[in-house]
Write an enzyme that holds these catalytic residues in place. Structure first.
Site, PDB file in Angstrom:
ATOM      1  N   CYS A   3       0.855  -1.197   0.000  1.00 57.97           N
ATOM      2  CA  CYS A   3       0.000   0.000   0.000  1.00 57.97           C
ATOM      3  C   CYS A   3       0.888   1.244   0.000  1.00 57.97           C
ATOM      4  O   CYS A   3       0.595   2.227  -0.694  1.00 57.97           O
ATOM      5  CB  CYS A   3      -0.929   0.016   1.210  1.00 57.97           C
ATOM      6  SG  CYS A   3      -2.377  -1.046   1.057  1.00 57.97           S
ATOM      7  N   ASP A  14      10.640  -5.824  -8.887  1.00 58.08           N
ATOM      8  CA  ASP A  14      10.923  -6.527  -7.636  1.00 58.08           C
ATOM      9  C   ASP A  14      12.310  -6.122  -7.141  1.00 58.08           C
ATOM     10  O   ASP A  14      13.267  -6.049  -7.914  1.00 58.08           O
ATOM     11  CB  ASP A  14      10.852  -8.041  -7.858  1.00 58.08           C
ATOM     12  CG  ASP A  14      10.741  -8.797  -6.548  1.00 58.08           C
ATOM     13  OD1 ASP A  14       9.691  -9.401  -6.288  1.00 58.08           O
ATOM     14  OD2 ASP A  14      11.732  -8.788  -5.765  1.00 58.08           O
ATOM     15  N   HIS A  70      -6.388  -2.774  -1.089  1.00 59.09           N
ATOM     16  CA  HIS A  70      -5.680  -3.715  -0.216  1.00 59.09           C
ATOM     17  C   HIS A  70      -6.482  -5.009  -0.081  1.00 59.09           C
ATOM     18  O   HIS A  70      -7.484  -5.053   0.615  1.00 59.09           O
ATOM     19  CB  HIS A  70      -5.428  -3.102   1.161  1.00 59.09           C
ATOM     20  CG  HIS A  70      -4.717  -4.040   2.094  1.00 59.09           C
ATOM     21  ND1 HIS A  70      -3.350  -4.210   2.079  1.00 59.09           N
ATOM     22  CD2 HIS A  70      -5.192  -4.877   3.041  1.00 59.09           C
ATOM     23  CE1 HIS A  70      -3.012  -5.110   2.992  1.00 59.09           C
ATOM     24  NE2 HIS A  70      -4.118  -5.529   3.592  1.00 59.09           N
ATOM     25  N   ASN A 111       1.762 -16.118  -5.265  1.00 62.16           N
ATOM     26  CA  ASN A 111       1.966 -16.918  -4.052  1.00 62.16           C
ATOM     27  C   ASN A 111       0.857 -16.588  -3.059  1.00 62.16           C
ATOM     28  O   ASN A 111       0.548 -15.410  -2.849  1.00 62.16           O
ATOM     29  CB  ASN A 111       3.334 -16.616  -3.453  1.00 62.16           C
ATOM     30  CG  ASN A 111       4.477 -17.002  -4.375  1.00 62.16           C
ATOM     31  OD1 ASN A 111       4.416 -18.027  -5.048  1.00 62.16           O
ATOM     32  ND2 ASN A 111       5.512 -16.183  -4.422  1.00 62.16           N
ATOM     33  N   GLY A 170       4.295 -19.666  -0.048  1.00 57.60           N
ATOM     34  CA  GLY A 170       5.522 -18.858  -0.046  1.00 57.60           C
ATOM     35  C   GLY A 170       5.266 -17.366  -0.098  1.00 57.60           C
ATOM     36  O   GLY A 170       6.168 -16.595  -0.439  1.00 57.60           O
ATOM     37  N   HIS A 226      -0.276  -8.418   0.532  1.00 60.17           N
ATOM     38  CA  HIS A 226      -1.086  -7.554  -0.336  1.00 60.17           C
ATOM     39  C   HIS A 226      -1.004  -8.255  -1.695  1.00 60.17           C
ATOM     40  O   HIS A 226       0.098  -8.438  -2.229  1.00 60.17           O
ATOM     41  CB  HIS A 226      -0.501  -6.138  -0.359  1.00 60.17           C
ATOM     42  CG  HIS A 226      -1.216  -5.164  -1.240  1.00 60.17           C
ATOM     43  ND1 HIS A 226      -1.650  -3.922  -0.798  1.00 60.17           N
ATOM     44  CD2 HIS A 226      -1.575  -5.225  -2.554  1.00 60.17           C
ATOM     45  CE1 HIS A 226      -2.241  -3.279  -1.792  1.00 60.17           C
ATOM     46  NE2 HIS A 226      -2.206  -4.058  -2.879  1.00 60.17           N
ATOM     47  N   HIS A 237      -0.476  -9.764  -5.102  1.00 61.81           N
ATOM     48  CA  HIS A 237       0.407  -9.336  -6.197  1.00 61.81           C
ATOM     49  C   HIS A 237       0.680 -10.496  -7.135  1.00 61.81           C
ATOM     50  O   HIS A 237       0.763 -11.648  -6.716  1.00 61.81           O
ATOM     51  CB  HIS A 237       1.724  -8.772  -5.667  1.00 61.81           C
ATOM     52  CG  HIS A 237       2.446  -9.675  -4.716  1.00 61.81           C
ATOM     53  ND1 HIS A 237       2.097  -9.777  -3.383  1.00 61.81           N
ATOM     54  CD2 HIS A 237       3.484 -10.524  -4.888  1.00 61.81           C
ATOM     55  CE1 HIS A 237       2.892 -10.644  -2.788  1.00 61.81           C
ATOM     56  NE2 HIS A 237       3.736 -11.126  -3.685  1.00 61.81           N
ATOM     57  N   HIS A 247       3.513 -11.861  -9.810  1.00 58.18           N
ATOM     58  CA  HIS A 247       4.881 -11.722 -10.316  1.00 58.18           C
ATOM     59  C   HIS A 247       4.851 -11.961 -11.831  1.00 58.18           C
ATOM     60  O   HIS A 247       4.190 -12.887 -12.298  1.00 58.18           O
ATOM     61  CB  HIS A 247       5.801 -12.797  -9.719  1.00 58.18           C
ATOM     62  CG  HIS A 247       5.965 -12.748  -8.238  1.00 58.18           C
ATOM     63  ND1 HIS A 247       7.139 -12.354  -7.630  1.00 58.18           N
ATOM     64  CD2 HIS A 247       5.125 -13.075  -7.227  1.00 58.18           C
ATOM     65  CE1 HIS A 247       7.013 -12.445  -6.311  1.00 58.18           C
ATOM     66  NE2 HIS A 247       5.795 -12.881  -6.035  1.00 58.18           N
TER      67      HIS A 247
HETATM   68  P1  5GP Z   1       5.831 -12.938  -2.322  1.00 51.64           P
HETATM   69  O1  5GP Z   1       6.829 -13.903  -1.745  1.00 51.64           O
HETATM   70  O2  5GP Z   1       4.970 -12.319  -1.248  1.00 51.64           O
HETATM   71  O3  5GP Z   1       5.009 -13.546  -3.444  1.00 51.64           O
HETATM   72  O4  5GP Z   1       6.664 -11.821  -3.039  1.00 51.64           O
HETATM   73  C1  5GP Z   1       7.021 -10.630  -2.438  1.00 51.64           C
HETATM   74  C2  5GP Z   1       8.057 -10.015  -3.334  1.00 51.64           C
HETATM   75  O5  5GP Z   1       8.190  -8.660  -2.959  1.00 51.64           O
HETATM   76  C3  5GP Z   1       9.442 -10.643  -3.239  1.00 51.64           C
HETATM   77  O6  5GP Z   1       9.841 -11.136  -4.517  1.00 51.64           O
HETATM   78  C4  5GP Z   1      10.340  -9.503  -2.755  1.00 51.64           C
HETATM   79  O7  5GP Z   1      11.609  -9.493  -3.359  1.00 51.64           O
HETATM   80  C5  5GP Z   1       9.522  -8.273  -3.116  1.00 51.64           C
HETATM   81  N1  5GP Z   1       9.736  -7.142  -2.214  1.00 51.64           N
HETATM   82  C6  5GP Z   1       9.770  -7.190  -0.855  1.00 51.64           C
HETATM   83  N2  5GP Z   1       9.970  -5.954  -0.347  1.00 51.64           N
HETATM   84  C7  5GP Z   1      10.053  -5.113  -1.412  1.00 51.64           C
HETATM   85  C8  5GP Z   1      10.259  -3.697  -1.534  1.00 51.64           C
HETATM   86  O8  5GP Z   1      10.395  -2.959  -0.551  1.00 51.64           O
HETATM   87  N3  5GP Z   1      10.288  -3.184  -2.799  1.00 51.64           N
HETATM   88  C9  5GP Z   1      10.134  -3.967  -3.901  1.00 51.64           C
HETATM   89  N4  5GP Z   1      10.189  -3.355  -5.098  1.00 51.64           N
HETATM   90  N5  5GP Z   1       9.947  -5.296  -3.825  1.00 51.64           N
HETATM   91  C10 5GP Z   1       9.895  -5.868  -2.597  1.00 51.64           C
HETATM   92 ZN    ZN Z   2      -1.827  -3.276   1.153  1.00 46.02          ZN
END
Ligand code: 5GP
Ligand code: ZN
Length: 120
Positions: A9, A32, A48, A93, A99, A104, A106, A108
């Site tokens: 957010c 990322d 959110h 994920n 994982g 929030h 998202h 990839h």
């Molecule tokens: P998840 O594991 O929740 O599917 O993916 C979260 C992703 O967010 C990870 O690939 C991680 O590298 C990325 N990430 C975490 N913190 C930040 C941040 O502060 N900025 C950016 N741009 N990416 C982030």
């Molecule tokens: Zn959020």
């Protein structure tokens, strides 16, 4: 995690900086911070929503728009499927079992030469 204390957010609002590749009324896409591939972009709704498991029928338009945006951004990022060995991977994920690290919703977008780094 509450909306007030949510990293994505804060990225969506600009409170926390990111390298944005797209912004509109409903979605933000940004690189990322720990890319697992040459192209690694995250697409988030401004709304959110914690996980895909929290989505209901009322979120169908949001999720539909999000997937169309994923395809459009893949095209803009030069990794759309256009035949041959082109294309990209889309990953959502969900929960600790999936994982998920940031609660929030998202998607990839991953593309580029192998090997890719391990995610999660
Ligand atoms: P998840 O594991 O929740 O599917 O993916 C979260 C992703 O967010 C990870 O690939 C991680 O590298 C990325 N990430 C975490 N913190 C930040 C941040 O502060 N900025 C950016 N741009 N990416 C982030
Ligand atoms: Zn959020």
């Amino acid at each position: 995690m509450s909306h007030d204390n949510c990293l994505f957010c804060k990225i969506a609002s600009g409170e926390i900086p990111s390298t944005k590749v797209h912004e509109d009324e409903d979605f933000v896409a940004f690189k990322d911070i720990h890319p697992a591939a040459d192209t690694h972009v995250l697409v988030i709704p401004r709304k959110h929503v914690e996980t895909l498991s929290n989505c209901t029928q009322s979120d169908a338009p949001l999720l539909g728009k999000m997937m169309i945006l994923v395809a459009r951004l893949a095209d803009e990022l030069g990794c759309a499927y256009t035949g041959g060995d082109t294309g990209f991977r889309t990953v959502i994920n969900t929960g600790p079992g999936g994982g998920q690290e940031v609660y929030h919703l998202h998607a990839h977008i991953l593309a580029g030469p192998r090997p890719w780094k391990r995610m999660g």
